[in-house]
Design a protein around this motif. Structure first.
Motif, mmCIF file in Angstrom:
data_model
loop_
_atom_site.group_PDB
_atom_site.id
_atom_site.type_symbol
_atom_site.label_atom_id
_atom_site.label_comp_id
_atom_site.label_asym_id
_atom_site.label_seq_id
_atom_site.Cartn_x
_atom_site.Cartn_y
_atom_site.Cartn_z
ATOM 1 N N THR A 1 0.808 -1.229 0.000
ATOM 2 C CA THR A 1 0.000 0.000 0.000
ATOM 3 C C THR A 1 0.841 1.279 0.000
ATOM 4 N N ASP B 1 0.051 20.014 13.542
ATOM 5 C CA ASP B 1 1.459 19.805 13.217
ATOM 6 C C ASP B 1 1.757 20.320 11.804
ATOM 7 N N ILE C 1 -5.985 14.427 10.781
ATOM 8 C CA ILE C 1 -5.557 13.215 10.057
ATOM 9 C C ILE C 1 -4.153 13.487 9.533
ATOM 10 N N SER C 2 -3.220 12.547 9.755
ATOM 11 C CA SER C 2 -1.829 12.823 9.401
ATOM 12 C C SER C 2 -1.596 12.805 7.898
ATOM 13 N N GLY C 3 -2.399 12.006 7.161
ATOM 14 C CA GLY C 3 -2.228 11.965 5.707
ATOM 15 C C GLY C 3 -1.321 10.847 5.248
ATOM 16 N N ASP D 1 -5.340 23.947 16.300
ATOM 17 C CA ASP D 1 -5.994 22.922 17.109
ATOM 18 C C ASP D 1 -7.438 22.732 16.616
ATOM 19 N N GLY E 1 -9.673 12.352 12.132
ATOM 20 C CA GLY E 1 -8.669 11.341 12.436
ATOM 21 C C GLY E 1 -8.421 11.267 13.927
ATOM 22 N N ARG E 2 -7.319 10.591 14.258
ATOM 23 C CA ARG E 2 -6.992 10.380 15.660
ATOM 24 C C ARG E 2 -6.768 11.698 16.403
ATOM 25 N N GLY E 3 -6.439 12.748 15.635
ATOM 26 C CA GLY E 3 -6.252 14.065 16.241
ATOM 27 C C GLY E 3 -7.519 14.624 16.869
ATOM 28 N N ILE F 1 -6.763 20.484 8.265
ATOM 29 C CA ILE F 1 -6.640 21.166 9.551
ATOM 30 C C ILE F 1 -5.826 20.247 10.462
ATOM 31 N N ARG G 1 -8.725 5.139 9.375
ATOM 32 C CA ARG G 1 -8.891 3.759 9.817
ATOM 33 C C ARG G 1 -8.778 3.559 11.327
ATOM 34 N N GLN H 1 -7.275 3.096 1.652
ATOM 35 C CA GLN H 1 -6.881 1.892 0.925
ATOM 36 C C GLN H 1 -7.703 0.661 1.301
HETATM 37 C C1 LIG Z 1 -2.051 -2.163 4.829
HETATM 38 C C2 LIG Z 1 -2.517 -0.904 5.469
HETATM 39 C C3 LIG Z 1 -3.748 -0.374 5.114
HETATM 40 C C4 LIG Z 1 -4.222 0.806 5.694
HETATM 41 N N1 LIG Z 1 -5.422 1.311 5.300
HETATM 42 C C5 LIG Z 1 -5.832 2.514 5.779
HETATM 43 C C6 LIG Z 1 -7.056 3.105 5.336
HETATM 44 O O1 LIG Z 1 -7.792 2.540 4.529
HETATM 45 N N2 LIG Z 1 -7.410 4.305 5.844
HETATM 46 C C7 LIG Z 1 -6.645 4.983 6.762
HETATM 47 O O2 LIG Z 1 -7.041 6.078 7.169
HETATM 48 N N3 LIG Z 1 -5.517 4.419 7.225
HETATM 49 C C8 LIG Z 1 -5.097 3.220 6.755
HETATM 50 N N4 LIG Z 1 -3.931 2.679 7.239
HETATM 51 C C9 LIG Z 1 -3.266 3.330 8.385
HETATM 52 C C10 LIG Z 1 -2.414 4.535 7.992
HETATM 53 O O3 LIG Z 1 -1.132 4.087 7.644
HETATM 54 C C11 LIG Z 1 -2.322 5.516 9.166
HETATM 55 O O4 LIG Z 1 -1.803 4.845 10.280
HETATM 56 C C12 LIG Z 1 -3.643 6.155 9.562
HETATM 57 O O5 LIG Z 1 -4.281 6.710 8.421
HETATM 58 C C13 LIG Z 1 -3.423 7.238 10.598
HETATM 59 O O6 LIG Z 1 -4.666 7.747 11.036
HETATM 60 P P1 LIG Z 1 -4.752 9.218 11.616
HETATM 61 O O7 LIG Z 1 -4.212 10.168 10.635
HETATM 62 O O8 LIG Z 1 -6.158 9.406 12.067
HETATM 63 O O9 LIG Z 1 -3.871 9.141 12.928
HETATM 64 P P2 LIG Z 1 -2.369 9.676 13.221
HETATM 65 O O10 LIG Z 1 -1.421 9.213 12.204
HETATM 66 O O11 LIG Z 1 -2.156 9.350 14.621
HETATM 67 O O12 LIG Z 1 -2.508 11.230 13.024
HETATM 68 C C14 LIG Z 1 -3.209 12.080 13.854
HETATM 69 C C15 LIG Z 1 -2.970 13.501 13.354
HETATM 70 O O13 LIG Z 1 -3.741 14.400 14.123
HETATM 71 C C16 LIG Z 1 -2.970 15.552 14.401
HETATM 72 N N5 LIG Z 1 -3.494 16.140 15.624
HETATM 73 C C17 LIG Z 1 -3.370 15.708 16.906
HETATM 74 N N6 LIG Z 1 -4.049 16.494 17.750
HETATM 75 C C18 LIG Z 1 -4.625 17.447 17.003
HETATM 76 C C19 LIG Z 1 -5.446 18.563 17.317
HETATM 77 N N7 LIG Z 1 -5.836 18.843 18.568
HETATM 78 N N8 LIG Z 1 -5.855 19.343 16.303
HETATM 79 C C20 LIG Z 1 -5.482 19.088 15.025
HETATM 80 N N9 LIG Z 1 -4.705 18.031 14.675
HETATM 81 C C21 LIG Z 1 -4.287 17.230 15.655
HETATM 82 C C22 LIG Z 1 -1.558 15.063 14.512
HETATM 83 O O14 LIG Z 1 -0.656 16.099 14.237
HETATM 84 C C23 LIG Z 1 -1.519 13.958 13.463
HETATM 85 O O15 LIG Z 1 -1.121 14.464 12.190
HETATM 86 C C24 LIG Z 1 -3.442 1.477 6.671
HETATM 87 C C25 LIG Z 1 -2.205 0.950 7.032
HETATM 88 C C26 LIG Z 1 -1.736 -0.214 6.446
HETATM 89 C C27 LIG Z 1 -0.383 -0.729 6.861
#
Ligand SMILES: Cc1cc2nc3c(=O)[nH]c(=O)nc-3n(C[C@H](O)[C@H](O)[C@H](O)COP(=O)(O)OP(=O)(O)OC[C@H]3O[C@@H](n4cnc5c(N)ncnc54)[C@H](O)[C@@H]3O)c2cc1C
Lengths: 247, 325
Positions: free
Chosen positions: A13, B289, B267-269, B305, B209-211, B286, B236, B252
């Protein structure tokens, strides 16, 4: 109950796509391959669960590809499955792939054929439906839950704007997506056991692709980001209206 | 020889993406010097069917069997084959959505027709019958040539504009004799997600996202979605932690969205997330980081934030709506 699970090998991926030969093919150098996540996490794991519950008797895994796809099919076997079949062919489109699998499946006879909702390389999501058509079987797509009892499947699936629960007598082809099972990681015992499970190589039947990819193109780079002050959301709304024209 | 296009209706309503398909099909009909016939299955009003003329259909074939109100792969396939035979069609078009993906490949098998799933362009006839589509989850595009005499195309929703013009289609009934087997899949119950905008078709999406830190904070995200009339989505880990339902997971391994506007909050992207959203026309990120990778894929970025920015954005949208009433 005999289950056939269709397994496709796809680039990992996180692969960055690089083109070659005047953009007529994708550069495979340095690319790591994995089991298509929809096939693995959803279709295969659900098949294994059905066997653990004593509902399925045999799980066969099938893939279409040359010898280089064997590591991926072995990995699938290490999660579960009694035997694997590799149709020894380089397929050019979904019609060809489905044709090979259908020809094999027709000989063996399966009660349930599971595949992922799409493969993450060509994003077609049509092999399962084609298989059902070729084998004159019923088909349920985008399933989020599968239960089987006494030759009858009860399947939840996504429909336009909601979810539907369907019932259908076997045999049946189902394409699987998120919700159907929880992802598993192969353990040492599985990896050892997979080595001794049969991997049959089968000559392809006669079938030809109906489409051909002439060339590829990479998406244009984003035009550059505009940063906006977190204190000025009026500016963002204004830009979304006047510049991006999306609201 | 006419081109045929399947038009779906959800509970009697024909959604915009179907008008896109009709208009797309009408352009192909024009290009191949023929006419366009739309196929409508199940309950539908005459006014609605005639209205497809405004998007370029000359004729509508209506298969009125009410059992077709639900999606049945075999029955839909049979109806489309009957329509194709009646119209002597060489080109059959559906949407690349749940119904289209359930029926079009089966039709293609029966007709030994090459198929393009997720078409993004009108066929180029100079080098054959060449159509552009996204591959590798939007990381590249492929130009696919259909080699067979009969062709099946599944059009990606929200890739082609639908502009209403004048015109009325002629509605004709088409009798298809179904048997028991065509309805082998029995519908036991239907749970419609009512009142919400369906994610796959949404033109505006607000995604968290997790943020967002926890499910208790989703209220401010939903406020924004409501104010915009947007659907909500998530990353996810958010769905895996059961903060949000699974069907909201995009990327994905989840759903794919192609809205006009995707607002990503906290969402980190990651590349796997981008794979499900990179078809969006405009992306707003938004994130607190400034180094978050999502900014590289965005059109507009706000470093801040989410807890503070979201209510401010909602208020700004509200103000905008007041002014543009
Ligand atoms: C095979 C495989 C398939 C996958 N499929 C998917 C998929 O389909 N979809 C998917 O989403 N992921 C998928 N993933 C996971 C992906 O790699 C990431 O781990 C995931 O997308 C991270 O989610 P996130 O951005 O919500 O969390 P994090 O990576 O933890 O990011 C959180 C973000 O929030 C920000 N943040 C924190 N606090 C705040 C605040 N108060 N205000 C604003 N921003 C803040 C942080 O700076 C950070 O950028 C897959 C991984 C693998 C290995």
């Amino acid at each position: 109950m005999k289950i056939l699970v269709c397994i496709s090998q796809v680039p990992d991926t996180s692969t960055k796509i690089v083109l070659k030969n005047n953009d007529t093919s994708v550069n495979g150098d340095g690319v790591t391959y994995i089991i298509n996540p929809y096939d693995e996490w959803y279709a295969l794991v659900r098949a294994i669960e059905l066997k653990e519950k004593g509902i399925a008797s045999d799980i066969h895994l099938i893939t279409v590809g040359k010898a280089n796809v064997e590591p991926v099919i072995r990995k699938a076997l290490s999660l579960g499955g009694d035997e694997a079949i590799r149709i020894d062919a380089d397929s050019n489109d979904a019609y060809e792939t489905a044709g090979y699998i259908a020809a094999y499946a027709a000989q063996v006879g399966y009660d349930l054929i599971l595949c992922g909702k799409e493969s993450i390389d060509y994003n077609n999501g049509i092999t399962g439906t084609m298989l059902a058509g070729m084998l004159d079987m019923d088909y349920i797509g985008f399933a989020t839950d599968i239960q089987v009892e006494a030759g009858v499947a009860v399947v939840k699936r996504e429909v336009e704007g909601g979810e539907e629960t369907d019932q259908c007598n076997l045999p049946l082809v189902i394409s699987c997506q998120k919700g159907i099972a929880e992802a598993r990681i192969p353990n040492m015992r599985g990896i050892m056991a997979a080595r001794t499970r049969p991997l049959k190589v089968v000559e392809p039947s006669k079938i030809a692709a109906l489409t051909a990819i002439l060339s590829y193109e990479l998406p244009p780079a984003k035009a550059g980001i505009k940063m906006i002050s977190p204190d000025d959301m009026d500016q963002l709304v204004d830009l979304l209206h006047t510049e991006a024209r999306v609201i | 020889m006419s081109v045929i296009v399947l038009v779906e209706h959800t509970g009697g309503i024909i959604k915009k993406k179907n008008f896109e398909a009709v208009q797309y099909a009408a352009q192909i009909a024009k290009k191949t010097a023929t006419t366009l016939t739309a196929v409508v299955l199940g309950n539908a009003t005459n006014a609605e069917m005639e209205g497809l003329g405004a998007y370029g259909a000359q004729k509508v074939l209506h298969v009125a069997d009410t059992r077709l109100n639900d999606l049945h792969a075999r029955a839909y396939c049979k109806a489309l084959l009957a329509a194709a035979e009646k119209e002597k069609s060489k080109i059959i078009i559906t949407l690349h959505d749940i119904s289209g993906r359930t029926v079009a490949p089966r039709v293609a098998v029966q007709l030994k027709a090459g198929i393009v799933a997720g078409a993004l362009s009108i066929p180029d006839l100079e080098k054959g019958f060449v159509i552009k589509k996204a591959v590798f989850s939007g990381k590249a595009f492929a130009y696919v040539n259909i080699l067979s005499d009969v062709k099946v195309i599944m059009l990606m929703p929200n890739a082609f504009p639908a502009v209403k013009a004048e015109g009325k289609a002629v509605v004709e009934q088409l009798a298809v004799s179904f048997d028991e087997k065509d309805f082998g899949v029995k519908v036991k119950s239907i749970d419609k997600v009512t009142g919400e905008v369906s994610l796959a078709d949404a033109e505006l999406v607000v995604s968290g996202g997790r943020g967002m830190k926890g499910p208790e904070n989703w209220g401010i995200l939903e406020d924004l979605a409501k104010e915009l009339g947007a659907a909500t989505a998530c990353s996810r880990p958010v769905a895996d932690s059961h903060w949000r339902p699974h069907h909201e997971h995009v990327g994905q391994t989840g759903g794919t969205v192609r809205p006009n506007l995707y607002i990503a909050v906290g969402i980190s992207g990651a590349i796997q997330h981008l794979a499900g959203v990179n078809g969006s026309k405009t992306i707003v990120v938004i994130n607190k980081d400034p180094e978050a990778p999502f900014f590289k894929a965005a059109n507009y970025g706000i470093v801040g934030d989410a807890m503070e920015v979201l209510p401010r954005l909602t208020a700004a949208v509200r103000k905008f709506k007041e002014q543009h009433k």
